[in-house]
Write a protein that holds these residues in place. Sequence first.
Motif, PDB file in Angstrom:
ATOM      1  N   ILE A 172      -8.780  12.346  26.878  1.00 10.55           N
ATOM      2  CA  ILE A 172      -8.216  12.331  25.518  1.00 10.55           C
ATOM      3  C   ILE A 172      -9.143  11.562  24.573  1.00 10.55           C
ATOM      4  CG2 ILE A 172      -6.298  11.456  24.119  1.00 10.55           C
ATOM      5  CD1 ILE A 172      -5.596  14.008  25.625  1.00 10.55           C
ATOM      6  N   ASN A 173      -9.722  10.483  25.067  1.00  8.64           N
ATOM      7  CA  ASN A 173     -10.691   9.714  24.271  1.00  8.64           C
ATOM      8  C   ASN A 173     -11.904  10.577  23.948  1.00  8.64           C
ATOM      9  OD1 ASN A 173     -11.938   7.552  22.989  1.00  8.64           O
ATOM     10  ND2 ASN A 173     -12.792   6.748  24.905  1.00  8.64           N
ATOM     11  N   GLY A 174     -12.398  11.324  24.933  1.00 10.07           N
ATOM     12  CA  GLY A 174     -13.529  12.223  24.716  1.00 10.07           C
ATOM     13  C   GLY A 174     -13.215  13.320  23.716  1.00 10.07           C
ATOM     14  N   ALA A 212     -11.523  28.683  32.577  1.00 13.24           N
ATOM     15  CA  ALA A 212     -12.877  28.681  32.012  1.00 13.24           C
ATOM     16  C   ALA A 212     -12.883  28.040  30.630  1.00 13.24           C
ATOM     17  CB  ALA A 212     -13.400  30.111  31.932  1.00 13.24           C
ATOM     18  N   ALA A 213     -11.903  28.365  29.817  1.00 16.41           N
ATOM     19  CA  ALA A 213     -11.804  27.781  28.476  1.00 16.41           C
ATOM     20  C   ALA A 213     -11.537  26.286  28.570  1.00 16.41           C
ATOM     21  CB  ALA A 213     -10.692  28.459  27.677  1.00 16.41           C
ATOM     22  N   PHE A 214     -10.664  25.904  29.526  1.00 13.12           N
ATOM     23  CA  PHE A 214     -10.368  24.483  29.702  1.00 13.12           C
ATOM     24  C   PHE A 214     -11.602  23.734  30.181  1.00 13.12           C
ATOM     25  CE2 PHE A 214      -8.861  20.794  32.090  1.00 13.12           C
ATOM     26  CZ  PHE A 214      -8.104  20.176  31.106  1.00 13.12           C
ATOM     27  N   GLN A 215     -12.387  24.356  31.041  1.00 13.93           N
ATOM     28  CA  GLN A 215     -13.613  23.725  31.536  1.00 13.93           C
ATOM     29  C   GLN A 215     -14.577  23.470  30.378  1.00 13.93           C
ATOM     30  OE1 GLN A 215     -15.566  25.852  34.669  1.00 13.93           O
ATOM     31  NE2 GLN A 215     -17.205  24.339  34.873  1.00 13.93           N
ATOM     32  N   ILE A 256     -13.803  22.934  27.267  1.00 13.26           N
ATOM     33  CA  ILE A 256     -13.270  21.811  26.479  1.00 13.26           C
ATOM     34  C   ILE A 256     -13.521  20.495  27.197  1.00 13.26           C
ATOM     35  CG2 ILE A 256     -11.129  20.761  25.614  1.00 13.26           C
ATOM     36  CD1 ILE A 256     -10.122  23.614  25.071  1.00 13.26           C
ATOM     37  N   ALA A 257     -13.335  20.492  28.521  1.00 18.24           N
ATOM     38  CA  ALA A 257     -13.554  19.270  29.305  1.00 18.24           C
ATOM     39  C   ALA A 257     -15.018  18.843  29.254  1.00 18.24           C
ATOM     40  CB  ALA A 257     -13.108  19.500  30.753  1.00 18.24           C
ATOM     41  N   ALA A 274     -19.292  15.315  27.221  1.00 20.13           N
ATOM     42  CA  ALA A 274     -20.546  15.163  26.491  1.00 20.13           C
ATOM     43  C   ALA A 274     -20.388  14.185  25.322  1.00 20.13           C
ATOM     44  CB  ALA A 274     -21.012  16.517  25.972  1.00 20.13           C
ATOM     45  N   ALA A 275     -19.235  14.204  24.677  1.00 23.36           N
ATOM     46  CA  ALA A 275     -18.991  13.297  23.549  1.00 23.36           C
ATOM     47  C   ALA A 275     -18.918  11.861  24.041  1.00 23.36           C
ATOM     48  CB  ALA A 275     -17.697  13.678  22.845  1.00 23.36           C
ATOM     49  N   LEU A 276     -18.429  11.649  25.249  1.00 27.82           N
ATOM     50  CA  LEU A 276     -18.350  10.291  25.808  1.00 27.82           C
ATOM     51  C   LEU A 276     -19.747   9.781  26.169  1.00 27.82           C
ATOM     52  CD1 LEU A 276     -15.228  10.649  28.108  1.00 27.82           C
ATOM     53  CD2 LEU A 276     -15.412   9.195  26.089  1.00 27.82           C
TER      54      LEU A 276
END
Length: 119
Positions: A80-82, A104-107, A109-110, A115-117
């Motif tokens: 959630i932080n990411g 696949a779509a969830f992957q 997003i994950a 990457a943002a973290l």
Amino acid sequence: MSRVKRGVTAHAKHKKVYKDAKGFRGRRKNTIRAAKAATDKAKQYAFIGRKLKKRTFRALWIQRLNAAVRPFGMTYSVFINGLAKSGVVVDRKVLSDLAIHEPAAFQAIAEKAKAALAA
């Protein structure tokens, strides 16, 4: 003088209570005192249940998300932080649905959250 027959209003009120008490067991369905008490309590439970339902479903979505992000080496709170850092604005209900029906779509997003973290 003609006689006044009463009880029309009371009968209508009782009918409404009996309609609400349909399906109850024992005296609670056909005795006005018991039926009124039972339907009043049932309405209280229904009101509370509508509030609890929202909490329960949110907790379910969070549990599902936590389980879904574990294979990507994250916990729910880190995920959630990411998401917040990456600027992805998707609610937990939709994320949970994606995790179940569109892996696949969830992957994607994950990975974006991970990457943002790292950045």
